[in-house]
Design an enzyme around this catalytic site. Structure first.
Site, PDB file in Angstrom:
ATOM      1  N   THR A  44      -0.830   1.999  -1.115  1.00  0.00           N
ATOM      2  CA  THR A  44       0.487   1.383  -1.061  1.00  0.00           C
ATOM      3  C   THR A  44       0.712   0.462  -2.251  1.00  0.00           C
ATOM      4  O   THR A  44       1.828   0.338  -2.752  1.00  0.00           O
ATOM      5  CB  THR A  44       0.649   0.601   0.254  1.00  0.00           C
ATOM      6  N   TYR A 133     -13.161   3.818   2.736  1.00  0.00           N
ATOM      7  CA  TYR A 133     -11.756   4.204   2.858  1.00  0.00           C
ATOM      8  C   TYR A 133     -11.691   5.729   2.919  1.00  0.00           C
ATOM      9  O   TYR A 133     -11.824   6.405   1.904  1.00  0.00           O
ATOM     10  CB  TYR A 133     -11.007   3.644   1.646  1.00  0.00           C
ATOM     11  N   LYS A 163     -11.862   2.372   7.054  1.00  0.00           N
ATOM     12  CA  LYS A 163     -10.400   2.516   7.126  1.00  0.00           C
ATOM     13  C   LYS A 163     -10.155   4.013   7.243  1.00  0.00           C
ATOM     14  O   LYS A 163     -10.285   4.759   6.279  1.00  0.00           O
ATOM     15  CB  LYS A 163      -9.726   1.947   5.885  1.00  0.00           C
ATOM     16  N   SER A 207       1.186   0.797   5.556  1.00  0.00           N
ATOM     17  CA  SER A 207       2.273   0.293   4.713  1.00  0.00           C
ATOM     18  C   SER A 207       3.505  -0.085   5.526  1.00  0.00           C
ATOM     19  O   SER A 207       4.192  -1.057   5.196  1.00  0.00           O
ATOM     20  CB  SER A 207       2.638   1.339   3.657  1.00  0.00           C
TER      21      SER A 207
END
Length: 310
Positions: A44, A133, A163, A207
């Site tokens: 993002t 991630y 994540k 986001s």
């Protein structure tokens, strides 16, 4: 990390340089909507369009004004391992955690290769919790995360969690319960937050939490109160929001531009993302009217700016 964590935008001046002076008001804005932390320098935040120095300056600015109870995570992934290690080392003492996605041009072909990369980055900030991630739709590194975790706990001493930006309910659920739930697994697909709830998710990074935190907290509370249908209906409003912005201008650039309606002008988006005009913002709001999404925006929704653009 629990509850909603915002994947933050990189605020910029009209000339495209970083606007670090906006970060204190950005932090206040997020906290006013019960956002519990910021995930900085991620997808993002256009990290692939920022230099290493810009990424350092951005996280340093967030750290300088970080409230005590606000969880700050810095994404330090890079196609260059040495750059990733430099970013990790710079983060130590500034942030509550670092996170890393794998190289995404020449990709790791095996779990062993991926773990080597993660271990090298993690040991550059040995006293900082380390998150992986997982976003295979963008990186192309599509490994089973339960298998990853089994290796990570042995090879990365500060491994703390993932994540998890993919909808794979079987693997995600197993990761949540790995080692009696000792690791922090954060769900990262905003449009399917409601589907993560029966799996046991308690933390989310995304986001659209910049814009629609009240909506997502309503989804969570509706589900936990047993009103599953209401939770699903509310989730569709979040999906419609993303689809509307994506259709007009591409979501990444449009989402950043949309922050103007909350009194936070994030400035232009860097190529290849596009910045929305006021006319496009007005069109987006008009398209959202039938879904009654505006009342579910963040509490500081700028009625004044809305009226100004018609």
């Amino acid at each position: 990390m629990k509850n909603l964590i915002a994947a933050t935008y990189a605020p910029m001046h009209p000339d495209g340089s970083l606007n670090l002076g906006m970060i204190p008001s950005y932090t206040t804005f997020l906290q006013s909507n019960s956002i519990e932390g910021a995930f900085v320098n991620g997808s993002t935040g256009d990290f692939v369009s920022l230099s290493t120095l810009e990424r350092k300056n951005l996280i340093a600015a967030w750290a300088k004004d970080k409230p005590k109870d606000f969880f700050l995570t810095n994404h330090v992934g890079h196609t260059n391992l040495n750059e990733a290690k430099e970013l990790a080392a710079h983060s130590q003492g500034l942030v509550d955690a670092i996170c890393v996605l794998p190289p995404f041009y020449f990709k790791p072909k095996t779990l062993e290769s991926l773990l080597f990369y993660c271990a090298e980055v993690a040991k550059s900030a040995p006293d900082t919790p380390f998150y992986y991630y997982h976003i295979p739709v963008l990186t192309g590194a599509d490994f089973n995360m339960l298998d990853f975790m089994k290796l990570a706990v042995e090879q990365v001493p500060n491994f703390t969690g993932i994540k998890y930006s993919q909808y794979n309910p079987t693997d995600f659920g197993k990761c949540l319960h790995f080692d009696q739930g000792s690791k922090n697994i954060l769900f990262g697909v905003d449009e399917q937050l409601v589907d993560s709830l029966p799996l046991g998710a308690t933390g989310w990074v995304g986001s659209t939490y910049n814009h629609l935190a009240p909506l997502y907290y309503k989804i969570i509370s509706s589900y936990r109160n047993g009103d599953i249908e209401q939770a699903k209906l509310l989730q569709q409003k979040g999906v419609f929001f993303v689809q509307t912005l994506d259709k007009i201008n591409g979501f990444n650039g449009a989402g950043k531009s949309f922050m103007r309606l909350f009194g936070l002008d994030m400035g232009p988006s860097r190529y290849p993302h596009k910045t929305m005009t006021d006319k496009q913002l007005a069109l987006a709001l008009k398209l959202m009217e039938p879904q009654e999404i505006a009342p579910l925006f963040n509490t500081s929704f700028s009625v004044k700016h809305l009226q100004a653009i018609g």
